[in-house]
Design a protein around this motif. Sequence first.
Motif, mmCIF file in Angstrom:
data_model
loop_
_atom_site.group_PDB
_atom_site.id
_atom_site.type_symbol
_atom_site.label_atom_id
_atom_site.label_comp_id
_atom_site.label_asym_id
_atom_site.label_seq_id
_atom_site.Cartn_x
_atom_site.Cartn_y
_atom_site.Cartn_z
ATOM 1 N N PHE A 186 13.048 11.371 7.957
ATOM 2 C CA PHE A 186 12.345 12.990 6.354
ATOM 3 C C PHE A 186 10.921 13.182 6.128
ATOM 4 O O PHE A 186 11.107 14.288 5.930
ATOM 5 C CB PHE A 186 13.369 13.342 6.276
ATOM 6 C CG PHE A 186 13.746 12.005 4.725
ATOM 7 C CD1 PHE A 186 13.590 12.202 3.603
ATOM 8 C CD2 PHE A 186 14.797 11.132 4.851
ATOM 9 C CE1 PHE A 186 13.110 11.470 2.152
ATOM 10 C CE2 PHE A 186 15.111 9.928 4.498
ATOM 11 C CZ PHE A 186 14.133 10.008 3.055
ATOM 12 N N HIS A 187 10.282 11.516 6.069
ATOM 13 C CA HIS A 187 9.172 11.320 5.197
ATOM 14 C C HIS A 187 8.250 10.774 6.258
ATOM 15 O O HIS A 187 8.065 9.341 6.133
ATOM 16 C CB HIS A 187 9.863 10.187 4.199
ATOM 17 C CG HIS A 187 8.146 10.304 3.024
ATOM 18 N ND1 HIS A 187 7.827 11.545 2.571
ATOM 19 C CD2 HIS A 187 7.558 9.598 3.054
ATOM 20 C CE1 HIS A 187 6.566 11.112 1.766
ATOM 21 N NE2 HIS A 187 7.158 9.832 1.919
ATOM 22 N N LEU A 215 -3.571 -1.342 7.576
ATOM 23 C CA LEU A 215 -2.184 -0.940 8.055
ATOM 24 C C LEU A 215 -1.382 -1.074 6.968
ATOM 25 O O LEU A 215 -1.034 -1.527 5.994
ATOM 26 C CB LEU A 215 -2.386 -2.460 8.763
ATOM 27 C CG LEU A 215 -2.422 -3.143 10.138
ATOM 28 C CD1 LEU A 215 -1.974 -4.534 10.189
ATOM 29 C CD2 LEU A 215 -2.567 -2.347 11.181
ATOM 30 N N VAL A 216 -0.484 -0.351 7.435
ATOM 31 C CA VAL A 216 0.761 0.395 5.683
ATOM 32 C C VAL A 216 1.989 -0.051 6.462
ATOM 33 O O VAL A 216 2.096 1.008 7.669
ATOM 34 C CB VAL A 216 0.067 1.818 5.321
ATOM 35 C CG1 VAL A 216 1.031 2.226 4.329
ATOM 36 C CG2 VAL A 216 -2.025 1.609 5.107
ATOM 37 N N ASP A 217 2.927 -0.281 5.920
ATOM 38 C CA ASP A 217 3.938 -0.804 6.418
ATOM 39 C C ASP A 217 5.080 0.122 5.243
ATOM 40 O O ASP A 217 4.829 0.293 4.151
ATOM 41 C CB ASP A 217 4.675 -1.810 5.884
ATOM 42 C CG ASP A 217 3.772 -2.857 7.123
ATOM 43 O OD1 ASP A 217 3.663 -2.056 7.804
ATOM 44 O OD2 ASP A 217 4.612 -3.861 7.363
ATOM 45 N N VAL A 218 6.239 1.241 5.711
ATOM 46 C CA VAL A 218 7.123 1.996 4.725
ATOM 47 C C VAL A 218 8.452 1.135 5.493
ATOM 48 O O VAL A 218 8.438 1.569 6.787
ATOM 49 C CB VAL A 218 6.973 3.535 4.437
ATOM 50 C CG1 VAL A 218 4.860 3.121 4.187
ATOM 51 C CG2 VAL A 218 6.286 3.739 6.081
ATOM 52 N N LEU A 219 8.882 2.271 4.850
ATOM 53 C CA LEU A 219 10.378 1.566 5.198
ATOM 54 C C LEU A 219 11.212 3.110 6.006
ATOM 55 O O LEU A 219 10.415 4.081 5.907
ATOM 56 C CB LEU A 219 11.687 2.291 4.220
ATOM 57 C CG LEU A 219 12.028 0.700 3.289
ATOM 58 C CD1 LEU A 219 13.140 0.917 2.308
ATOM 59 C CD2 LEU A 219 12.466 -0.451 4.453
ATOM 60 N N PHE A 220 11.680 2.816 7.319
ATOM 61 C CA PHE A 220 12.043 3.885 8.392
ATOM 62 C C PHE A 220 12.643 5.163 7.808
ATOM 63 O O PHE A 220 13.726 4.967 7.821
ATOM 64 C CB PHE A 220 12.185 3.598 9.729
ATOM 65 C CG PHE A 220 11.759 4.022 10.638
ATOM 66 C CD1 PHE A 220 11.818 4.986 11.092
ATOM 67 C CD2 PHE A 220 11.514 3.150 11.852
ATOM 68 C CE1 PHE A 220 11.368 5.810 11.869
ATOM 69 C CE2 PHE A 220 11.556 3.881 12.908
ATOM 70 C CZ PHE A 220 10.999 5.965 13.435
ATOM 71 N N ARG A 221 12.263 6.070 7.660
ATOM 72 C CA ARG A 221 12.589 7.327 7.102
ATOM 73 C C ARG A 221 12.213 8.624 7.959
ATOM 74 O O ARG A 221 11.746 9.202 7.527
ATOM 75 C CB ARG A 221 12.411 7.696 5.279
ATOM 76 C CG ARG A 221 12.962 6.234 4.634
ATOM 77 C CD ARG A 221 12.696 6.827 3.349
ATOM 78 N NE ARG A 221 13.018 6.298 2.227
ATOM 79 C CZ ARG A 221 12.985 5.396 1.507
ATOM 80 N NH1 ARG A 221 11.241 5.778 1.507
ATOM 81 N NH2 ARG A 221 13.017 4.574 0.771
ATOM 82 N N ILE A 239 0.797 -1.578 -0.064
ATOM 83 C CA ILE A 239 -0.448 0.280 -0.120
ATOM 84 C C ILE A 239 1.210 1.339 0.151
ATOM 85 O O ILE A 239 1.570 1.918 0.692
ATOM 86 C CB ILE A 239 -0.918 -0.573 0.513
ATOM 87 C CG1 ILE A 239 -1.969 -1.132 1.783
ATOM 88 C CG2 ILE A 239 -1.878 1.688 1.256
ATOM 89 C CD1 ILE A 239 -2.507 -1.315 2.070
ATOM 90 N N GLY A 240 0.530 2.334 -0.962
ATOM 91 C CA GLY A 240 1.467 3.908 -1.414
ATOM 92 C C GLY A 240 0.707 4.616 0.256
ATOM 93 O O GLY A 240 -0.482 4.160 0.225
ATOM 94 N N ILE A 241 1.940 5.829 0.213
ATOM 95 C CA ILE A 241 0.846 6.560 1.375
ATOM 96 C C ILE A 241 1.697 7.359 1.157
ATOM 97 O O ILE A 241 2.439 7.845 1.015
ATOM 98 C CB ILE A 241 1.413 6.110 3.238
ATOM 99 C CG1 ILE A 241 0.656 7.148 3.601
ATOM 100 C CG2 ILE A 241 2.313 5.907 3.101
ATOM 101 C CD1 ILE A 241 0.668 6.317 4.856
ATOM 102 N N SER A 242 0.640 8.835 0.906
ATOM 103 C CA SER A 242 1.494 9.997 0.173
ATOM 104 C C SER A 242 0.372 10.929 1.256
ATOM 105 O O SER A 242 -0.513 10.893 1.283
ATOM 106 C CB SER A 242 1.679 9.646 -0.777
ATOM 107 O OG SER A 242 0.053 9.972 -1.920
ATOM 108 N N ARG A 243 1.192 12.522 1.100
ATOM 109 C CA ARG A 243 0.443 13.379 1.922
ATOM 110 C C ARG A 243 -0.909 14.307 0.782
ATOM 111 O O ARG A 243 -1.749 15.048 0.705
ATOM 112 C CB ARG A 243 1.473 14.837 2.252
ATOM 113 C CG ARG A 243 2.075 14.294 3.776
ATOM 114 C CD ARG A 243 2.137 15.815 3.925
ATOM 115 N NE ARG A 243 2.920 15.433 5.335
ATOM 116 C CZ ARG A 243 4.233 14.999 5.682
ATOM 117 N NH1 ARG A 243 4.592 14.281 4.364
ATOM 118 N NH2 ARG A 243 4.575 13.966 6.550
#
Length: 344
Positions: free
Chosen positions: A315-316, A307-313, A266-270
């Motif tokens: 700055f984002h 639930l949405v998993d993203v790499l831990f950054r 799942i993609g996540i964005s503002r």
Amino acid sequence: MAYIEFRDVVKRFGDNTVLDHISFGIQQGDLVTLLGPSGCGKSTLLRCLSGLETVTEGQIVLNGRDVTNVPASKRNIGMVFQQYSLFPNMTVEQNVAFGLKMKKVDPATTERKVREAIAMVELTGKERAYPANLSGGQQQRAALARSIVTEPSVLLLDEPLSAIDAKLRKALQSRIREIHQELGLTTIFVTHDQDEAMVMSDVIQLFHAGRIEQAGSPVEVYTSPVSEFAASFIGSYNQLSGAQFKAISGSDVPAGNVVAIRPETIGISRERPTNADGYVVVGTVADSTPRGNVLRYTVRVGQTTLLVDVLFRSFHMFDDGETVYLTLPEHDCLVIPENARSAA
């Protein structure tokens, strides 16, 4: 013909059926993981293969030989338990040599094989140490050396790493895999840890309530769950009813079916993505939880939580309460038919 065959194996303890008609084969040289929650029957099947338990019904064949009723001592099977089971009054060297002495192997050959096995598990220098003076990881490696030194037909590992800290556990996972490949051993590994199964296995047999729920390579089992149980146990899939999925995506699925979506797909964005490949939905961040190098967001979309998993950054990152856009790739929305869902 498979090297190991379980043919319609049933195991009952009184009125409790622990293994419910298990049938599958294992190819020589494979590392097969029996994966599943506690009490699902995986350790019992291992003990039936080793001869420590008798089967109620069915047949177990090893290298073309029916071993169903053969005593454990005659099966040439090595086994490593969670509890290590080292002799406390023996040194590492003596523990490793024990099986060879029982087989009456000559002293020169015993000395050579013990030295090689100890080196293979990286315990050189600890030969004269007693179990009480070893760490948990060192004890486990000594137990592994004792099992492989007799050159067994099959190596059985019954949750051998569950009592070891996370960092050492990863190192031992890699070493066990390496030893398996170096020796060409047919190996069966029991665990309830899906990550461990993914790292170590050629084939995963997913157990549920005394039955095999799904079998395949780690990639197959992870990406194509066949039931709600498989989707919930491997990959932490979001599972949506047909009504929930239609409410957020506008797409119909047959009544009674479940749509499973892996959190990392799942993609996540503002900002609303343009030319998105899939369904775009608006949600609100309810929570975020660090999981190693992954940050898991809990996002509310209407009455549904995803639930949405993203790499831990750093700055984002998204704040709790922030409005976000989620992209659900259509090809990653897996429909699990009602008649494929677990009956248990």
